[in-house]
Design a protein around this motif. Structure first.
Motif, PDB file in Angstrom:
ATOM      1  N   MET A 292     -24.691 -18.045  25.327  1.00 22.06           N
ATOM      2  CA  MET A 292     -23.254 -18.292  25.483  1.00 22.06           C
ATOM      3  C   MET A 292     -22.537 -16.964  25.723  1.00 22.06           C
ATOM      4  O   MET A 292     -22.639 -16.041  24.913  1.00 22.06           O
ATOM      5  CB  MET A 292     -22.705 -18.956  24.234  1.00 22.06           C
ATOM      6  N   MET A 293     -21.850 -16.822  26.877  1.00 17.58           N
ATOM      7  CA  MET A 293     -21.183 -15.560  27.186  1.00 17.58           C
ATOM      8  C   MET A 293     -19.862 -15.443  26.452  1.00 17.58           C
ATOM      9  O   MET A 293     -19.192 -16.435  26.166  1.00 17.58           O
ATOM     10  CB  MET A 293     -20.969 -15.427  28.692  1.00 17.58           C
ATOM     11  N   THR A 294     -19.505 -14.201  26.132  1.00 11.51           N
ATOM     12  CA  THR A 294     -18.209 -13.910  25.531  1.00 11.51           C
ATOM     13  C   THR A 294     -17.192 -13.712  26.642  1.00 11.51           C
ATOM     14  O   THR A 294     -17.440 -12.977  27.597  1.00 11.51           O
ATOM     15  CB  THR A 294     -18.290 -12.641  24.668  1.00 11.51           C
ATOM     16  N   VAL A 295     -16.038 -14.374  26.519  1.00  6.73           N
ATOM     17  CA  VAL A 295     -14.999 -14.280  27.543  1.00  6.73           C
ATOM     18  C   VAL A 295     -13.806 -13.532  26.966  1.00  6.73           C
ATOM     19  O   VAL A 295     -13.233 -13.946  25.955  1.00  6.73           O
ATOM     20  CB  VAL A 295     -14.566 -15.678  28.036  1.00  6.73           C
ATOM     21  N   VAL A 296     -13.447 -12.427  27.609  1.00  5.88           N
ATOM     22  CA  VAL A 296     -12.318 -11.601  27.191  1.00  5.88           C
ATOM     23  C   VAL A 296     -11.329 -11.514  28.347  1.00  5.88           C
ATOM     24  O   VAL A 296     -11.676 -11.024  29.425  1.00  5.88           O
ATOM     25  CB  VAL A 296     -12.770 -10.182  26.789  1.00  5.88           C
ATOM     26  N   ASP A 297     -10.123 -11.997  28.125  1.00  6.21           N
ATOM     27  CA  ASP A 297      -9.054 -11.878  29.126  1.00  6.21           C
ATOM     28  C   ASP A 297      -8.402 -10.513  28.921  1.00  6.21           C
ATOM     29  O   ASP A 297      -7.657 -10.303  27.970  1.00  6.21           O
ATOM     30  CB  ASP A 297      -8.042 -12.997  28.954  1.00  6.21           C
ATOM     31  N   LEU A 298      -8.675  -9.593  29.840  1.00  9.66           N
ATOM     32  CA  LEU A 298      -8.184  -8.226  29.691  1.00  9.66           C
ATOM     33  C   LEU A 298      -6.714  -8.078  30.037  1.00  9.66           C
ATOM     34  O   LEU A 298      -6.106  -7.056  29.730  1.00  9.66           O
ATOM     35  CB  LEU A 298      -9.012  -7.293  30.596  1.00  9.66           C
ATOM     36  N   ASN A 299      -6.123  -9.093  30.638  1.00  8.55           N
ATOM     37  CA  ASN A 299      -4.801  -8.937  31.251  1.00  8.55           C
ATOM     38  C   ASN A 299      -3.950 -10.166  30.956  1.00  8.55           C
ATOM     39  O   ASN A 299      -3.901 -11.109  31.738  1.00  8.55           O
ATOM     40  CB  ASN A 299      -4.976  -8.727  32.762  1.00  8.55           C
ATOM     41  N   ARG A 300      -3.283 -10.141  29.804  1.00 12.48           N
ATOM     42  CA  ARG A 300      -2.493 -11.306  29.414  1.00 12.48           C
ATOM     43  C   ARG A 300      -1.228 -10.865  28.689  1.00 12.48           C
ATOM     44  O   ARG A 300      -1.177  -9.775  28.132  1.00 12.48           O
ATOM     45  CB  ARG A 300      -3.314 -12.222  28.506  1.00 12.48           C
ATOM     46  N   MET A 301      -0.206 -11.738  28.690  1.00  9.99           N
ATOM     47  CA  MET A 301       1.054 -11.438  28.018  1.00  9.99           C
ATOM     48  C   MET A 301       1.293 -12.388  26.856  1.00  9.99           C
ATOM     49  O   MET A 301       0.932 -13.570  26.908  1.00  9.99           O
ATOM     50  CB  MET A 301       2.231 -11.557  28.994  1.00  9.99           C
ATOM     51  N   LEU A 302       1.939 -11.852  25.827  1.00  4.26           N
ATOM     52  CA  LEU A 302       2.425 -12.614  24.686  1.00  4.26           C
ATOM     53  C   LEU A 302       3.942 -12.498  24.656  1.00  4.26           C
ATOM     54  O   LEU A 302       4.482 -11.403  24.846  1.00  4.26           O
ATOM     55  CB  LEU A 302       1.835 -12.046  23.396  1.00  4.26           C
ATOM     56  N   GLY A 303       4.626 -13.610  24.419  1.00  4.64           N
ATOM     57  CA  GLY A 303       6.080 -13.556  24.314  1.00  4.64           C
ATOM     58  C   GLY A 303       6.758 -14.424  25.361  1.00  4.64           C
ATOM     59  O   GLY A 303       6.126 -14.932  26.291  1.00  4.64           O
ATOM     60  N   PRO A 304       8.071 -14.588  25.227  1.00  2.00           N
ATOM     61  CA  PRO A 304       8.828 -15.432  26.167  1.00  2.00           C
ATOM     62  C   PRO A 304       9.001 -14.751  27.514  1.00  2.00           C
ATOM     63  O   PRO A 304       9.002 -13.520  27.611  1.00  2.00           O
ATOM     64  CB  PRO A 304      10.171 -15.596  25.464  1.00  2.00           C
ATOM     65  N   LEU A 305       9.144 -15.564  28.540  1.00  2.00           N
ATOM     66  CA  LEU A 305       9.489 -15.066  29.870  1.00  2.00           C
ATOM     67  C   LEU A 305      10.969 -15.319  30.115  1.00  2.00           C
ATOM     68  O   LEU A 305      11.517 -16.331  29.659  1.00  2.00           O
ATOM     69  CB  LEU A 305       8.660 -15.761  30.951  1.00  2.00           C
ATOM     70  N   PRO A 306      11.636 -14.435  30.868  1.00  2.73           N
ATOM     71  CA  PRO A 306      13.075 -14.614  31.091  1.00  2.73           C
ATOM     72  C   PRO A 306      13.408 -15.768  32.020  1.00  2.73           C
ATOM     73  O   PRO A 306      14.566 -16.184  32.093  1.00  2.73           O
ATOM     74  CB  PRO A 306      13.499 -13.273  31.701  1.00  2.73           C
ATOM     75  N   TYR A 307      12.413 -16.310  32.729  1.00  2.00           N
ATOM     76  CA  TYR A 307      12.701 -17.321  33.738  1.00  2.00           C
ATOM     77  C   TYR A 307      11.892 -18.604  33.558  1.00  2.00           C
ATOM     78  O   TYR A 307      11.955 -19.498  34.401  1.00  2.00           O
ATOM     79  CB  TYR A 307      12.397 -16.752  35.134  1.00  2.00           C
ATOM     80  N   ASP A 308      11.127 -18.728  32.457  1.00  2.00           N
ATOM     81  CA  ASP A 308      10.283 -19.912  32.302  1.00  2.00           C
ATOM     82  C   ASP A 308       9.978 -20.130  30.823  1.00  2.00           C
ATOM     83  O   ASP A 308       9.971 -19.187  30.034  1.00  2.00           O
ATOM     84  CB  ASP A 308       8.974 -19.726  33.076  1.00  2.00           C
TER      85      ASP A 308
END
Length: 236
Positions: A1-17
């Motif tokens: 089973m491979m480990t999946v790491v999302d290196l590029n993600r945001m946490l928090g609200p977006l101003p338009y969505d």
């Protein structure tokens, strides 16, 4: 089973969505839905507002599923230090500073010295600026995000010259694009990233399951490369 790491993600609200990842619980729910083990997260306030406030908000990112990634601004009017983080993000266009100015080059030297990896959006710099920055600090590890097919010629030229340039998969959606990069530069220089919630997360995750590459290469792209760059405990 491979480990999946999302290196590029945001946490928090977006101003338009309205997004599920506006808080840690919602983001972890999204990771579960897509079978992603860990996400390296910047706070949206750090990108769209004041990085000092956004970086402080990363205290919400607790536990093994969310790894905090500070956004840095160089110089006396910028952020102060970056602690022991193994990964940082630079947003020169969003925060109106030159990625090749004297303060930026001094910061790059410090990041290279500490073996800290840099996330740098393709829409936040020019190819010439990347070339100058990587040339000034050849050991600085830079992951270029959000590249896409329109940038492939410039990107390939840069990666031919600079050994510590990497690319994420967030917008490498063309037919066999990930396979092409892995074949030309080695799977070690390609990292799974979604750019979510600004860009789609389901597409890159679906693509990861269907890459036409050896299993060992897919495991590197999925998470092995990220773990190598960050270190087993999230540090270089």
């Amino acid at each position: 089973m491979m480990t999946v790491v999302d290196l590029n993600r945001m946490l928090g609200p977006l101003p338009y969505d309205e997004v599920a990842s506006r808080d840690p619980a919602g983001l972890v729910g999204e990771l579960d839905r897509l079978r992603i083990d860990t996400a390296c997260v910047v706070h949206t306030h750090a990108v769209y507002g004041d990085p000092r406030d956004g970086n402080a908000s990363l205290t919400q990112a607790q536990g093994p599923r969310l790894l905090p990634v500070p956004v840095l601004i160089p110089g006396p009017l910028g952020t102060v230090g970056f602690g022991d983080s193994g990964l940082v993000r630079l947003c020169p266009r969003e925060h109106s500073w030159s990625p090749t100015g004297p303060h930026a080059l001094a910061l790059a030297a410090e990041l290279a010295r500490t073996r800290t990896t840099v996330l740098l959006g393709w829409d936040s710099v020019s190819a010439a600026e990347v070339h100058q920055l990587a040339g000034a600090q050849p050991s600085l590890r830079i992951v270029l995000t959000g590249t896409g097919y329109r940038s492939l010629r410039e990107l390939a030229e840069l990666m031919d010259v600079h050994e510590e340039l990497y690319v994420d998969t967030s917008t490498l959606a063309g037919h066999l694009q990930v396979e092409w990069f892995a074949g030309r530069y080695g799977a070690r220089r390609v990292l799974f990233g979604t750019g979510a919630p600004v860009t789609d997360d389901a597409g890159p995750r679906h693509q990861l399951d269907r890459l036409e590459l050896p299993d060992a290469d897919i495991a590197l792209i999925a998470g092995g490369n990220a773990l190598r760059l960050l270190g087993a405990d999230g540090r270089p």
